[in-house]
Design a protein around this motif. Structure first.
Motif, PDB file in Angstrom:
ATOM      1  N   SER B 188       0.843  -1.205   0.000  1.00 28.33           N
ATOM      2  CA  SER B 188       0.000   0.000   0.000  1.00 28.33           C
ATOM      3  C   SER B 188       0.866   1.239   0.000  1.00 28.33           C
ATOM      4  O   SER B 188       0.469   2.293  -0.454  1.00 28.33           O
ATOM      5  CB  SER B 188      -0.911   0.008   1.220  1.00 28.33           C
ATOM      6  N   ASP B 189       2.081   1.113   0.497  1.00 30.03           N
ATOM      7  CA  ASP B 189       2.951   2.285   0.494  1.00 30.03           C
ATOM      8  C   ASP B 189       3.378   2.672  -0.905  1.00 30.03           C
ATOM      9  O   ASP B 189       3.799   3.779  -1.150  1.00 30.03           O
ATOM     10  CB  ASP B 189       4.211   2.008   1.323  1.00 30.03           C
ATOM     11  N   THR B 190       3.330   1.723  -1.806  1.00 29.11           N
ATOM     12  CA  THR B 190       3.821   2.038  -3.145  1.00 29.11           C
ATOM     13  C   THR B 190       2.814   2.865  -3.932  1.00 29.11           C
ATOM     14  O   THR B 190       3.156   3.520  -4.880  1.00 29.11           O
ATOM     15  CB  THR B 190       4.121   0.760  -3.945  1.00 29.11           C
ATOM     16  N   SER B 191       1.541   2.805  -3.523  1.00 27.80           N
ATOM     17  CA  SER B 191       0.574   3.603  -4.288  1.00 27.80           C
ATOM     18  C   SER B 191       0.597   5.025  -3.770  1.00 27.80           C
ATOM     19  O   SER B 191      -0.385   5.556  -3.283  1.00 27.80           O
ATOM     20  CB  SER B 191      -0.827   2.991  -4.198  1.00 27.80           C
ATOM     21  N   PRO B 204       9.548   7.476  -1.622  1.00 33.38           N
ATOM     22  CA  PRO B 204       9.121   8.321  -2.736  1.00 33.38           C
ATOM     23  C   PRO B 204       8.041   7.608  -3.519  1.00 33.38           C
ATOM     24  O   PRO B 204       8.065   6.382  -3.649  1.00 33.38           O
ATOM     25  CB  PRO B 204      10.395   8.488  -3.554  1.00 33.38           C
ATOM     26  N   PRO B 205       7.077   8.330  -4.049  1.00 31.79           N
ATOM     27  CA  PRO B 205       5.994   7.717  -4.827  1.00 31.79           C
ATOM     28  C   PRO B 205       6.572   7.081  -6.067  1.00 31.79           C
ATOM     29  O   PRO B 205       7.669   7.436  -6.497  1.00 31.79           O
ATOM     30  CB  PRO B 205       5.076   8.892  -5.172  1.00 31.79           C
ATOM     31  N   PRO B 206       5.856   6.104  -6.631  1.00 36.32           N
ATOM     32  CA  PRO B 206       6.374   5.439  -7.822  1.00 36.32           C
ATOM     33  C   PRO B 206       6.597   6.451  -8.949  1.00 36.32           C
ATOM     34  O   PRO B 206       5.840   7.384  -9.115  1.00 36.32           O
ATOM     35  CB  PRO B 206       5.273   4.441  -8.213  1.00 36.32           C
ATOM     36  N   HIS B 236       8.035  -9.352 -11.801  1.00 35.12           N
ATOM     37  CA  HIS B 236       6.683  -9.683 -12.246  1.00 35.12           C
ATOM     38  C   HIS B 236       5.692  -9.536 -11.102  1.00 35.12           C
ATOM     39  O   HIS B 236       4.636  -8.913 -11.245  1.00 35.12           O
ATOM     40  CB  HIS B 236       6.685 -11.114 -12.784  1.00 35.12           C
ATOM     41  N   GLU B 237       6.077 -10.075  -9.946  1.00 33.59           N
ATOM     42  CA  GLU B 237       5.202  -9.993  -8.777  1.00 33.59           C
ATOM     43  C   GLU B 237       5.020  -8.564  -8.330  1.00 33.59           C
ATOM     44  O   GLU B 237       3.921  -8.121  -7.999  1.00 33.59           O
ATOM     45  CB  GLU B 237       5.790 -10.805  -7.619  1.00 33.59           C
ATOM     46  N   GLN B 238       6.116  -7.844  -8.302  1.00 34.15           N
ATOM     47  CA  GLN B 238       6.093  -6.457  -7.828  1.00 34.15           C
ATOM     48  C   GLN B 238       5.170  -5.596  -8.703  1.00 34.15           C
ATOM     49  O   GLN B 238       4.312  -4.888  -8.207  1.00 34.15           O
ATOM     50  CB  GLN B 238       7.523  -5.906  -7.835  1.00 34.15           C
ATOM     51  N   TYR B 239       5.374  -5.691 -10.005  1.00 34.17           N
ATOM     52  CA  TYR B 239       4.532  -4.899 -10.913  1.00 34.17           C
ATOM     53  C   TYR B 239       3.085  -5.335 -10.850  1.00 34.17           C
ATOM     54  O   TYR B 239       2.170  -4.526 -10.856  1.00 34.17           O
ATOM     55  CB  TYR B 239       5.051  -4.996 -12.348  1.00 34.17           C
ATOM     56  N   GLY B 240       2.904  -6.643 -10.793  1.00 33.03           N
ATOM     57  CA  GLY B 240       1.545  -7.182 -10.740  1.00 33.03           C
ATOM     58  C   GLY B 240       0.783  -6.643  -9.548  1.00 33.03           C
ATOM     59  O   GLY B 240      -0.387  -6.280  -9.631  1.00 33.03           O
ATOM     60  N   VAL B 243      -0.183  -2.966 -10.017  1.00 33.96           N
ATOM     61  CA  VAL B 243      -1.331  -2.830 -10.923  1.00 33.96           C
ATOM     62  C   VAL B 243      -2.613  -3.151 -10.183  1.00 33.96           C
ATOM     63  O   VAL B 243      -3.608  -2.422 -10.267  1.00 33.96           O
ATOM     64  CB  VAL B 243      -1.157  -3.762 -12.148  1.00 33.96           C
ATOM     65  N   ALA B 244      -2.575  -4.232  -9.408  1.00 30.31           N
ATOM     66  CA  ALA B 244      -3.758  -4.622  -8.624  1.00 30.31           C
ATOM     67  C   ALA B 244      -4.149  -3.535  -7.645  1.00 30.31           C
ATOM     68  O   ALA B 244      -5.321  -3.212  -7.465  1.00 30.31           O
ATOM     69  CB  ALA B 244      -3.486  -5.929  -7.905  1.00 30.31           C
ATOM     70  N   GLU B 245      -3.126  -2.930  -7.020  1.00 29.05           N
ATOM     71  CA  GLU B 245      -3.372  -1.854  -6.057  1.00 29.05           C
ATOM     72  C   GLU B 245      -4.074  -0.671  -6.709  1.00 29.05           C
ATOM     73  O   GLU B 245      -5.042  -0.138  -6.200  1.00 29.05           O
ATOM     74  CB  GLU B 245      -2.040  -1.333  -5.512  1.00 29.05           C
TER      75      GLU B 245
END
Lengths: 144, 254
Positions: B188-191, B204-206, B236-240, B243-245
């Motif tokens: 959740s921190d990545t969004s 930092p935000p993505p 793959h997992e990280q990006y996936g 995207v889901a978030e």
């Protein structure tokens, strides 16, 4: 065996990675669980009578096995005599697990294996030996 | 104070590799005569035997916190192991050659547990920096170490980050390390697009897609040096997850 007692006592007084009052039983005939202040400093486990400045004893944690026994209890035994167990009864299962984890990682040999692992991983990823900048690549202690 | 002497003797004599070994002359405590002893260094313990074939060490010097210095002495190739305490004893040793002396001074001065622990943490940090740098170009060039690591990284927290080490080191272990990183468990921190950064884990935000494309050039250059599939899997997992978030966020905002 002679040893530098002064330095070991001084080590026992240093801030510990982990310290707690735990019930402890030594592997001696007829011994019972006694409340001890148990203190982990580098690869030594010191144990004191509560309120005493000098430890009763010290265990060097190399080539030892940490085993979960019954609830709240773990033991330390050494490779040359696995049946001879130092038993520790914690206040809770959580505390027991924390000590087991901490003690498993408290040996120099564990540190060495970790270092070799990370060195290897970094070398695989970058093609460079991360220890080279420190000038210690050739040290015997860091070899696979 | 009791010491587990039997275990110490076992450690000294078992076939685990020694970090250094050889004959050294040890000066006596009161008498200045030197005695030739067989020395074995394992970890932060310097054992000495009467003879090379002796079954048990005569003694051991716990090296934690020591300083190793060269000595001004009538004897050649002398060096000393000194400790800080008031009543501490200084061990004066003499090697048989210049090369032996240098080798001992080097290995003894790096023998402490603390030193080893420092090296482990340093390499661990480097490895994780590299993995983060590859995963999403999140300010990889700036070294985001400070931004995702928990603040007080005490030794208690170290166990979470170090993987269990099997004898053979399968690639799965590197995955385990990755997923044990706190940031990976709190996606959740990545969004941070929403502009909210949690206080305990400021990151930092993505990077927006356009910049990500260029930083992924760097990323792919780095990735090119790594053929191992877990790395791709991690990406793959990280990006996936991201995207889901984002999709979830968008759905909630509607």
């Amino acid at each position: 065996m002679r040893y530098n007692k002064g330095e070991l006592l001084s080590l026992a007084r240093q801030p510990a990675e982990k310290a707690a009052e735990i019930l402890m039983r030594v592997p001696k005939k007829g011994s019972v669980l006694k409340k001890r202040l148990v203190k982990l400093v580098v690869n030594f486990l010191f144990y004191f009578r509560t309120d005493e400045a000098e430890p009763i004893g010290a265990l060097l944690l190399e080539h030892c096995r940490i085993t979960k026994e019954e609830e709240n209890v773990f033991s330390i035994s050494f490779l040359e005599d696995p049946e001879r167990k130092y038993c520790f009864e914690c206040a809770s299962e959580e505390q027991c697990q924390e000590w087991i984890e901490a003690l498993k990682r408290a040996s120099y040999e564990f540190m060495r294996r970790s270092l070799i692992f990370y060195r290897n991983e970094i070398q695989k990823m970058t093609g460079k030996d991360p220890l080279e900048q420190y000038g210690i690549s050739e040290e015997a202690r860091f070899q696979l | 104070m009791k010491l587990n002497e039997r275990s110490l003797a076992f450690y000294a004599t078992c076939n685990s590799p020694a970090d250094n070994s050889g004959f050294l002359y040890k000066r006596g405590e009161r008498h200045t005569a030197y005695h030739r002893r067989w020395f074995v260094l394992k970890g932060n313990m310097l054992f000495y035997f009467e003879e090379r074939e002796s079954r048990e060490p005569v003694g051991v010097i716990v090296l934690e916190g020591c300083n190793v210095e060269l000595c001004e002495s009538a004897e050649e190739f002398t060096f000393a192991i000194r400790f800080g305490g008031a009543k501490s004893r200084t061990y004066v040793l003499a090697a048989e050659t210049q090369a032996a002396m240098e080798s001992w001074v080097k290995s003894l001065s790096r023998a402490s547990f603390d030193y080893m622990r420092l090296m482990v943490r340093e390499l661990e940090k480097q490895l994780e920096e590299m993995r983060w740098g590859m995963a999403g170009g999140y300010g990889g060039s700036q070294g985001p170490v400070g931004s995702w690591k928990p603040k007080a990284l005490g030794p208690e927290q170290l166990p979470e980050r170090l993987p269990a080490l099997p004898a053979i080191l399968p690639k799965e272990n590197s995955c385990a390390v990755w997923y044990n990183v706190p940031g990976a468990d709190r996606p959740s921190d990545t969004s941070g697009c929403s502009g909210h950064d949690s206080e305990e884990n400021p990151r930092p935000p993505p990077v927006p897609p356009r910049r990500r494309a260029s930083s992924s050039e760097v990323g792919s250059a780095r990735a090119a040096t790594v053929e191992s599939s877990p790395t791709f899997y991690q990406l793959h997992e990280q990006y996936g997850r991201q995207v889901a978030e984002l999709r979830q966020e968008w759905l909630e905002r509607r």
